[in-house]
Scaffold this active site. Structure first.
Site, PDB file in Angstrom:
ATOM      1  N   HIS A  14      25.500  38.764 -29.320  1.00 25.32           N
ATOM      2  CA  HIS A  14      26.884  39.067 -28.959  1.00 25.32           C
ATOM      3  C   HIS A  14      27.395  40.219 -29.808  1.00 25.32           C
ATOM      4  CE1 HIS A  14      28.988  36.378 -32.217  1.00 25.32           C
ATOM      5  NE2 HIS A  14      27.965  37.016 -32.704  1.00 25.32           N
ATOM      6  N   CYS A  33      29.989  43.417 -36.697  1.00 27.23           N
ATOM      7  CA  CYS A  33      29.993  42.703 -35.412  1.00 27.23           C
ATOM      8  C   CYS A  33      30.473  43.578 -34.254  1.00 27.23           C
ATOM      9  CB  CYS A  33      30.854  41.450 -35.508  1.00 27.23           C
ATOM     10  SG  CYS A  33      30.176  40.215 -36.636  1.00 27.23           S
ATOM     11  N   HIS A  39      24.120  41.688 -31.877  1.00 27.39           N
ATOM     12  CA  HIS A  39      23.262  41.081 -32.887  1.00 27.39           C
ATOM     13  C   HIS A  39      23.134  39.606 -32.513  1.00 27.39           C
ATOM     14  CE1 HIS A  39      27.333  40.249 -34.324  1.00 27.39           C
ATOM     15  NE2 HIS A  39      26.819  39.177 -34.917  1.00 27.39           N
ATOM     16  N   HIS A  41      22.207  35.296 -33.135  1.00 28.24           N
ATOM     17  CA  HIS A  41      22.334  34.104 -33.975  1.00 28.24           C
ATOM     18  C   HIS A  41      21.521  32.978 -33.362  1.00 28.24           C
ATOM     19  CE1 HIS A  41      25.628  35.636 -36.436  1.00 28.24           C
ATOM     20  NE2 HIS A  41      26.158  36.119 -35.323  1.00 28.24           N
ATOM     21  N   ASP A  79      21.004  30.332 -23.840  1.00 34.00           N
ATOM     22  CA  ASP A  79      19.814  30.603 -24.655  1.00 34.00           C
ATOM     23  C   ASP A  79      19.128  31.904 -24.236  1.00 34.00           C
ATOM     24  OD1 ASP A  79      18.028  29.925 -26.754  1.00 34.00           O
ATOM     25  OD2 ASP A  79      16.594  29.124 -25.307  1.00 34.00           O
ATOM     26  N   HIS A  80      18.834  32.729 -25.224  1.00 31.00           N
ATOM     27  CA  HIS A  80      18.185  34.025 -25.027  1.00 31.00           C
ATOM     28  C   HIS A  80      18.965  34.906 -24.051  1.00 31.00           C
ATOM     29  CE1 HIS A  80      14.999  31.882 -27.105  1.00 31.00           C
ATOM     30  NE2 HIS A  80      14.593  33.084 -27.489  1.00 31.00           N
ATOM     31  N   GLU A 124      27.575  28.914 -35.995  1.00 35.53           N
ATOM     32  CA  GLU A 124      27.024  30.250 -35.854  1.00 35.53           C
ATOM     33  C   GLU A 124      26.067  30.527 -37.011  1.00 35.53           C
ATOM     34  OE1 GLU A 124      28.853  34.642 -36.136  1.00 35.53           O
ATOM     35  OE2 GLU A 124      29.541  33.486 -34.411  1.00 35.53           O
TER      36      GLU A 124
END
Length: 142
Positions: A14, A33, A39, A41, A79-80, A124
């Site tokens: 994100h 950010c 980037h 998490h 996810d991903h 996070e």
């Protein structure tokens, strides 16, 4: 009444950015950010449900069913994925930890049979997480 919590994990990318702001303002407020490439998490999700223990099964909720709901409604969607670019609720909302918790609540609310959604917690980082208890907990719209 008892509270039961189930964990799930997902990895997502994100970035934080407000289009109405200048690049300088975005970088000042959001720092690293604000990188538009994003980037990632490794998030940990905790979903807590509340209910009465079934006297026959001894469960508040069918654990496999709860795991399947989390997989279908959250993990398979987040996810991903790059949250800003691939997840509909973040096309108009910054995917902060707080907004992710609210979005997950909305995805799960009313979909867990025989139990009431009590809390959504999203980590996070190990030392950064947000809790959401639903709109009713605050007496306002989320």
């Amino acid at each position: 009444m008892i509270f039961l919590t189930r964990k799930a994990e997902f990895s997502s990318a994100h970035y934080y950015w407000i289009d109405d702001w200048s690049e300088e303002e975005n970088r000042r407020v959001f720092g690293k950010c604000a990188n538009r490439n994003g980037h990632g998490h490794n998030y940990t999700l905790e979903v807590t449900v509340a209910g009465d223990v079934d006297p026959v099964s001894g469960f508040v909720v069918d654990l496999k069913q709860l795991k399947d709901i989390l997989e279908r409604e959250v993990v398979s969607v987040y996810d991903h994925r790059h949250l800003n670019l691939e997840v509909p609720e973040f096309r108009t909302s910054i995917p902060t930890t707080e907004n992710i918790a609210i979005a997950i609540w909305k995805r799960l609310d009313g979909k867990i049979p025989h139990a009431k959604l009590h809390r959504v917690r999203v980590y996070e980082l190990p030392d950064l997480f947000a809790d959401f208890y639903g709109e009713e907990a605050f007496g306002e719209q989320a």
